[in-house]
Design a protein around this motif. Structure first.
Motif, PDB file in Angstrom:
ATOM      1  N   ARG A   1      -0.548  28.232  -8.870  1.00 14.57           N
ATOM      2  CA  ARG A   1      -1.330  28.656  -7.735  1.00 14.57           C
ATOM      3  C   ARG A   1      -1.077  27.940  -6.595  1.00 14.57           C
ATOM      4  O   ARG A   1      -1.471  28.386  -5.226  1.00 14.57           O
TER       5      ARG A   1
ATOM      6  N   LYS B   1       0.431  29.415  -3.234  1.00 16.06           N
ATOM      7  CA  LYS B   1      -0.108  30.107  -2.512  1.00 16.06           C
ATOM      8  C   LYS B   1       0.127  31.542  -2.489  1.00 16.06           C
ATOM      9  O   LYS B   1      -0.643  32.468  -2.335  1.00 16.06           O
TER      10      LYS B   1
ATOM     11  N   SER C   1       2.633  29.634 -14.052  1.00 17.77           N
ATOM     12  CA  SER C   1       0.936  29.573 -14.828  1.00 17.77           C
ATOM     13  C   SER C   1       0.492  30.885 -14.715  1.00 17.77           C
ATOM     14  O   SER C   1       0.830  31.920 -14.356  1.00 17.77           O
ATOM     15  N   LYS C   2      -0.656  30.821 -15.818  1.00 15.40           N
ATOM     16  CA  LYS C   2      -1.134  32.048 -16.064  1.00 15.40           C
ATOM     17  C   LYS C   2      -2.005  33.067 -14.796  1.00 15.40           C
ATOM     18  O   LYS C   2      -1.446  34.008 -14.365  1.00 15.40           O
TER      19      LYS C   2
ATOM     20  N   HIS D   1       5.206  33.789 -17.606  1.00 18.79           N
ATOM     21  CA  HIS D   1       3.743  32.866 -17.814  1.00 18.79           C
ATOM     22  C   HIS D   1       4.153  32.156 -18.962  1.00 18.79           C
ATOM     23  O   HIS D   1       4.289  32.402 -20.077  1.00 18.79           O
ATOM     24  N   VAL D   2       3.845  30.856 -18.644  1.00 18.38           N
ATOM     25  CA  VAL D   2       4.016  29.894 -19.676  1.00 18.38           C
ATOM     26  C   VAL D   2       2.798  29.053 -20.248  1.00 18.38           C
ATOM     27  O   VAL D   2       1.838  29.104 -19.290  1.00 18.38           O
ATOM     28  N   GLY D   3       2.583  28.873 -21.377  1.00 18.20           N
ATOM     29  CA  GLY D   3       1.128  28.139 -21.953  1.00 18.20           C
ATOM     30  C   GLY D   3       0.719  28.637 -23.076  1.00 18.20           C
ATOM     31  O   GLY D   3       1.483  29.589 -23.735  1.00 18.20           O
ATOM     32  N   GLN D   4      -0.552  28.271 -23.588  1.00 18.27           N
ATOM     33  CA  GLN D   4      -1.285  28.727 -24.597  1.00 18.27           C
ATOM     34  C   GLN D   4      -1.035  30.223 -25.039  1.00 18.27           C
ATOM     35  O   GLN D   4      -0.949  30.591 -26.207  1.00 18.27           O
ATOM     36  N   THR D   5      -1.258  30.753 -23.990  1.00 17.91           N
ATOM     37  CA  THR D   5      -1.391  32.618 -24.200  1.00 17.91           C
ATOM     38  C   THR D   5       0.168  33.000 -23.599  1.00 17.91           C
ATOM     39  O   THR D   5       0.099  34.279 -23.510  1.00 17.91           O
TER      40      THR D   5
ATOM     41  N   GLY E   1       2.815  22.579  -8.265  1.00 17.59           N
ATOM     42  CA  GLY E   1       1.690  23.057  -7.648  1.00 17.59           C
ATOM     43  C   GLY E   1       0.845  23.850  -9.009  1.00 17.59           C
ATOM     44  O   GLY E   1       0.334  24.811  -8.826  1.00 17.59           O
TER      45      GLY E   1
ATOM     46  N   SER F   1      -2.079  22.667 -11.857  1.00 18.64           N
ATOM     47  CA  SER F   1      -2.786  21.517 -12.021  1.00 18.64           C
ATOM     48  C   SER F   1      -2.569  21.000 -13.358  1.00 18.64           C
ATOM     49  O   SER F   1      -2.991  19.744 -13.404  1.00 18.64           O
TER      50      SER F   1
ATOM     51  N   GLN G   1      -4.502  24.355 -21.259  1.00 13.49           N
ATOM     52  CA  GLN G   1      -3.874  25.667 -21.832  1.00 13.49           C
ATOM     53  C   GLN G   1      -2.695  25.927 -21.259  1.00 13.49           C
ATOM     54  O   GLN G   1      -1.666  26.463 -21.939  1.00 13.49           O
ATOM     55  N   HIS G   2      -2.195  25.393 -20.043  1.00 13.17           N
ATOM     56  CA  HIS G   2      -0.804  25.419 -19.614  1.00 13.17           C
ATOM     57  C   HIS G   2       0.223  24.358 -20.530  1.00 13.17           C
ATOM     58  O   HIS G   2       1.056  24.663 -20.702  1.00 13.17           O
TER      59      HIS G   2
ATOM     60  N   ASN H   1       2.714  17.794  -7.198  1.00 17.90           N
ATOM     61  CA  ASN H   1       1.427  18.137  -7.002  1.00 17.90           C
ATOM     62  C   ASN H   1       0.915  17.163  -5.741  1.00 17.90           C
ATOM     63  O   ASN H   1       1.046  16.040  -5.503  1.00 17.90           O
TER      64      ASN H   1
ATOM     65  N   ASP I   1       3.167  17.375  -0.761  1.00 18.02           N
ATOM     66  CA  ASP I   1       3.163  18.764  -0.364  1.00 18.02           C
ATOM     67  C   ASP I   1       4.308  19.360  -1.075  1.00 18.02           C
ATOM     68  O   ASP I   1       5.430  19.311  -0.528  1.00 18.02           O
ATOM     69  N   ALA I   2       4.184  20.257  -1.997  1.00 22.27           N
ATOM     70  CA  ALA I   2       5.368  21.000  -2.512  1.00 22.27           C
ATOM     71  C   ALA I   2       6.117  21.653  -1.463  1.00 22.27           C
ATOM     72  O   ALA I   2       7.663  21.779  -1.632  1.00 22.27           O
TER      73      ALA I   2
HETATM   74  C1  LIG Z   1      -8.151  30.985 -23.383  1.00 20.53           C
HETATM   75  C2  LIG Z   1      -7.473  30.634 -22.310  1.00 20.53           C
HETATM   76  C3  LIG Z   1      -6.118  30.559 -22.281  1.00 20.53           C
HETATM   77  C4  LIG Z   1      -5.439  30.203 -21.221  1.00 20.53           C
HETATM   78  N1  LIG Z   1      -3.988  30.177 -21.249  1.00 20.53           N
HETATM   79  C5  LIG Z   1      -3.303  29.826 -20.280  1.00 20.53           C
HETATM   80  C6  LIG Z   1      -1.549  29.648 -20.245  1.00 20.53           C
HETATM   81  O1  LIG Z   1      -1.160  30.233 -21.188  1.00 20.53           O
HETATM   82  N2  LIG Z   1      -1.112  29.347 -19.119  1.00 20.53           N
HETATM   83  C7  LIG Z   1      -1.562  29.005 -18.182  1.00 20.53           C
HETATM   84  O2  LIG Z   1      -1.002  28.179 -17.267  1.00 20.53           O
HETATM   85  N3  LIG Z   1      -3.223  28.800 -18.148  1.00 20.53           N
HETATM   86  C8  LIG Z   1      -3.713  29.216 -19.193  1.00 20.53           C
HETATM   87  N4  LIG Z   1      -5.183  29.357 -18.869  1.00 20.53           N
HETATM   88  C9  LIG Z   1      -5.680  29.055 -17.503  1.00 20.53           C
HETATM   89  C10 LIG Z   1      -5.897  27.707 -17.261  1.00 20.53           C
HETATM   90  O3  LIG Z   1      -7.136  27.239 -17.695  1.00 20.53           O
HETATM   91  C11 LIG Z   1      -5.929  27.322 -15.807  1.00 20.53           C
HETATM   92  O4  LIG Z   1      -6.937  27.881 -15.032  1.00 20.53           O
HETATM   93  C12 LIG Z   1      -4.490  27.584 -15.273  1.00 20.53           C
HETATM   94  O5  LIG Z   1      -3.512  26.904 -15.839  1.00 20.53           O
HETATM   95  C13 LIG Z   1      -4.478  26.924 -13.671  1.00 20.53           C
HETATM   96  O6  LIG Z   1      -3.397  27.636 -13.263  1.00 20.53           O
HETATM   97  P1  LIG Z   1      -2.565  26.580 -11.800  1.00 20.53           P
HETATM   98  O7  LIG Z   1      -2.316  25.174 -12.410  1.00 20.53           O
HETATM   99  O8  LIG Z   1      -1.671  27.283 -11.363  1.00 20.53           O
HETATM  100  O9  LIG Z   1      -3.739  26.869 -10.781  1.00 20.53           O
HETATM  101  P2  LIG Z   1      -5.010  25.510 -10.344  1.00 20.53           P
HETATM  102  O10 LIG Z   1      -5.440  25.014 -11.315  1.00 20.53           O
HETATM  103  O11 LIG Z   1      -5.574  26.372  -9.116  1.00 20.53           O
HETATM  104  O12 LIG Z   1      -4.019  24.474  -9.838  1.00 20.53           O
HETATM  105  C14 LIG Z   1      -3.129  24.788  -8.497  1.00 20.53           C
HETATM  106  C15 LIG Z   1      -2.449  23.245  -8.286  1.00 20.53           C
HETATM  107  O13 LIG Z   1      -1.995  23.309  -7.095  1.00 20.53           O
HETATM  108  C16 LIG Z   1      -1.943  22.043  -6.550  1.00 20.53           C
HETATM  109  N5  LIG Z   1      -1.580  22.173  -5.254  1.00 20.53           N
HETATM  110  C17 LIG Z   1      -2.134  23.148  -4.236  1.00 20.53           C
HETATM  111  N6  LIG Z   1      -1.459  23.046  -3.053  1.00 20.53           N
HETATM  112  C18 LIG Z   1      -0.318  22.391  -3.316  1.00 20.53           C
HETATM  113  C19 LIG Z   1       0.719  21.760  -2.395  1.00 20.53           C
HETATM  114  N7  LIG Z   1       0.833  22.501  -1.080  1.00 20.53           N
HETATM  115  N8  LIG Z   1       1.836  21.042  -2.960  1.00 20.53           N
HETATM  116  C20 LIG Z   1       1.587  20.579  -4.280  1.00 20.53           C
HETATM  117  N9  LIG Z   1       0.660  20.959  -4.937  1.00 20.53           N
HETATM  118  C21 LIG Z   1      -0.454  21.819  -4.567  1.00 20.53           C
HETATM  119  C22 LIG Z   1      -3.388  21.685  -6.599  1.00 20.53           C
HETATM  120  O14 LIG Z   1      -3.459  20.288  -6.404  1.00 20.53           O
HETATM  121  C23 LIG Z   1      -3.597  22.165  -8.160  1.00 20.53           C
HETATM  122  O15 LIG Z   1      -3.619  20.969  -8.874  1.00 20.53           O
HETATM  123  C24 LIG Z   1      -5.941  29.685 -19.982  1.00 20.53           C
HETATM  124  C25 LIG Z   1      -7.352  29.654 -19.984  1.00 20.53           C
HETATM  125  C26 LIG Z   1      -8.137  30.161 -20.815  1.00 20.53           C
HETATM  126  C27 LIG Z   1      -9.683  30.013 -21.058  1.00 20.53           C
END
Ligand SMILES: Cc1cc2nc3c(=O)[nH]c(=O)nc-3n(C[C@H](O)[C@H](O)[C@H](O)COP(=O)(O)OP(=O)(O)OC[C@H]3O[C@@H](n4cnc5c(N)ncnc54)[C@H](O)[C@@H]3O)c2cc1C
Lengths: 245, 318
Positions: free
Chosen positions: B206, B209, B231-232, B245-249, B262, B264, B268-269, B283, B301-302
């Motif tokens: 995420r 952006k 990510s999910k 989509h990579v991860g638990q699900t 980018g 977190s 689950q990821h 990150n 910054d990515a």
């Molecule tokens: C039952 C269940 C199953 C799930 N299964 C999965 C799964 O299989 N896969 C999965 O991925 N998730 C899964 N999730 C969701 C998981 O909990 C997280 O919500 C999800 O992985 C977060 O995705 P993210 O890291 O892309 O987003 P965020 O958590 O929003 O992280 C974004 C990251 O980007 C960084 N960032 C922002 N801007 C920049 C920048 N300019 N440069 C560098 N870094 C930046 C931030 O610091 C932050 O660390 C599941 C959740 C549940 C409840």
């Protein structure tokens, strides 16, 4: 339409995994149990299909008495009745036999479950049930629509998806985005208490894969941080230290 | 008695993970027969032989040219009987998994899946299986005479000095009951490196952006020959297709290098990537949990780092 939804009772996805008794038993201390996330998708889709086509939903779990709160949650989400096969789910083969035996009795049109459990990640049960019952099984299913007695399905494959059609009855292993998880509301929770939950004995079939001991992966060393101004060094490390480029 | 290995052909080419299955079977049992369906490209037979098979049962029946789970399970069970095989080895996949489970019932075999290394045969037959989505392992004893093993990627490296394989045409009996599922269409990314097979993966979260920012991820991936993942939330918001989509699900990967940009590092990821050999995290938040699971990290910054990293890689490639 009669739908059977098979659910697992598994540790929450955020659980810390550890073992006791000389690494022969899962340590349940402080662990919260949930309906398997994939099974939860199957249940959610079953509730939607019942809304569209009428019928009933039976939820089935192979597990010991401790799984009943999880089964009640499935009833709160929208299943009409539940069956618990009173046995520890020792391996995929054993669980599949229990499900097939319940399913044969019930003459269901559709048997749904998750693509895999999140404890053993086997992903074998739906196919084994299909084989035991002489029925098709499809997994992982991302779209499932019913028209008359025919189902239209999208199944995920590596790098894409397969579109398929088949007649009921069959078995499907579900995953997102088949439906959105449903959160039980107050009325659901109240009514779940009085919905029937039948406990049946297992058929006495043996186990073929037996876990002797568990292991945890070795602890990870601390991360090596590289200065964003020095990415040549990073490439060098990936090439010559980690040897992955 | 030869072990049987199911070799999936992808556009005529043996999948790498299937060649791992051949080499695994050859380590365990010595003699290996492979079974493949549909058109096989030139040179593939040599690869299957080098990986350790001495024979390939080749099914060319038109009806079986495209994947059919029930019919393949029937054919493979027939092949096991014919070859007197007590061991079937295959790679985990959307085709291999359901086929294996059905063969297990048909042949009354014990089955283990997500197998990560060669068996321990010092006292019976024990395999190590990845469980709790990579957070633990189960040492599992298989007691039946017949055994089926579904391999996790990288359980073994592919042999290149096995030998040569001969082809034997194989026409299994077909049963109408095995053709109840009608595949009406198949959509598949072509030319891309498939995520579950990939040795290198670049994944975005995420933090990127929006889908319009994936160009730099694709360029980095292209520079090193990697597959792309996400990510999910990224696939939920349809920035990227669901099969990334990579991860638990989602997809569980085990590449030599996983680059997370980018993301977190939610538990689950991590569950989907924790069997990667090496993890690089980019990150902007130094507190991001992913750094705890990483081998290398860059805090920043990515949008600045990724293009620079791609340049640095290209420069060193000369
Ligand atoms: C039952 C269940 C199953 C799930 N299964 C999965 C799964 O299989 N896969 C999965 O991925 N998730 C899964 N999730 C969701 C998981 O909990 C997280 O919500 C999800 O992985 C977060 O995705 P993210 O890291 O892309 O987003 P965020 O958590 O929003 O992280 C974004 C990251 O980007 C960084 N960032 C922002 N801007 C920049 C920048 N300019 N440069 C560098 N870094 C930046 C931030 O610091 C932050 O660390 C599941 C959740 C549940 C409840």
């Amino acid at each position: 339409m009669k739908i059977l939804v098979c659910i697992t009772h598994v540790p929450d996805t955020t659980s810390k995994i550890s073992f006791t008794d000389g690494n022969t038993k899962f340590d349940k201390t402080g662990v919260q149990y949930i309906i398997g996330p994939y099974d939860d998708y199957a249940l959610a889709r079953a509730v939607e299909l019942k809304e569209q086509h009428g019928g009933s939903i039976t939820v089935l779990n192979v597990g010991e008495a401790e799984t009943e709160p999880t089964i009640r949650k499935a009833l709160a989400i929208g299943a009409d009745e539940a069956i618990r096969v009173n046995a520890f789910p020792s391996d995929a083969f054993f669980v599949a036999k229990q499900i097939a035996s319940v399913a044969k009795e019930g003459a269901y049109d559709l048997i749904l479950m998750g693509r895999e459990s999140i404890d053993f990640n086997g992903g074998q049960v739906h196919s084994m049930v299909g084989e035991l019952m002489g029925l098709p099984s499809v997994s992982p299913v991302m779209v499932l629509d019913i028209e008359g007695s025919t189902a239209k399905i999208q199944r995920e494959i590596e790098g894409g998806k397969e579109f398929m059609e088949l007649d009921m009855p069959f078995i499907a292993g579900c995953q997102e985005p088949i439906a959105e998880w449903k959160i039980p509301n107050m009325r659901g929770i109240m009514s779940a208490r009085s919905k029937p939950l039948q406990v049946v004995d297992p058929t006495d079939d043996g186990v073929q894969a037996d876990v002797e001991v568990f292991e945890l992966p070795p602890a990870k060393e601390a991360v090596k941080l590289v200065d964003p101004e020095n990415l040549d060094e990073l490439v060098n490390l990936l090439k010559n230290e980690a040897k992955v480029l | 008695m030869a072990a049987l290995a199911f070799v999936e052909l992808e556009e005529g080419q043996a999948k790498k993970s299937s060649l791992e299955a051949v080499s695994y079977a050859s380590e365990v049992e010595g003699s290996v027969t492979a079974i493949s369906f549909g058109q096989m490209a030139d040179g593939e037979l040599d690869k299957i032989g080098a990986a350790g098979a001495s024979k390939v049962l080749h099914v060319t029946d038109e009806k079986l040219a495209t994947p059919n789970i029930m019919a393949y399970a029937s054919a493979i069970s027939e092949a096991m009987n014919k070859e007197g095989s007590n061991l079937l080895v295959l790679a985990k996949s959307s085709l291999g998994d359901p086929v294996a489970a059905r063969v297990a019932i048909k042949t009354n075999a014990a089955m283990a899946t997500n197998v990560t290394e060669l068996p321990d045969t010092s006292d019976g037959f024990k395999v190590k299986c990845s469980i709790y989505t990579g957070k633990a392992f189960a040492i599992t004893r298989l007691s039946s005479e017949k055994k089926i093993l579904g391999l996790k990627k990288n359980a073994i490296s592919i042999k290149e000095d096995g030998g040569t394989a001969e082809v034997e045409a194989f026409s299994p009996a077909t049963d109408d009951g095995d053709f109840k599922v009608q595949v009406t269409n198949r959509e598949k990314a072509t030319g891309e490196i498939l995520l579950p097979e990939a040795d290198l993966v670049v994944s975005g979260g995420r933090g990127l952006k929006g889908p319009e920012n994936w160009g730099m991820i694709e360029e980095l991936a292209k520079a090193i020959g990697a597959a792309t993942g996400c990510s999910k939330p990224v696939s939920d918001m349809e920035w990227r297709p669901h099969h990334e989509h990579v991860g638990q699900t989602g997809v569980k990967v085990s590449p030599s290098l996983y680059i997370a940009v980018g993301i977190s590092g939610a538990i689950q990821h991590l569950a989907g990537v924790n069997s990667s050999k090496c993890i690089l995290v980019i990150n902007k938040d130094e507190e991001a949990p992913f750094f705890k699971a990483a081998d290398y990290g860059v805090v920043g910054d990515a949008f600045e780092i990724v293009p620079k990293l791609t340049e640095a890689i290209k420069a060193q490639q000369g």
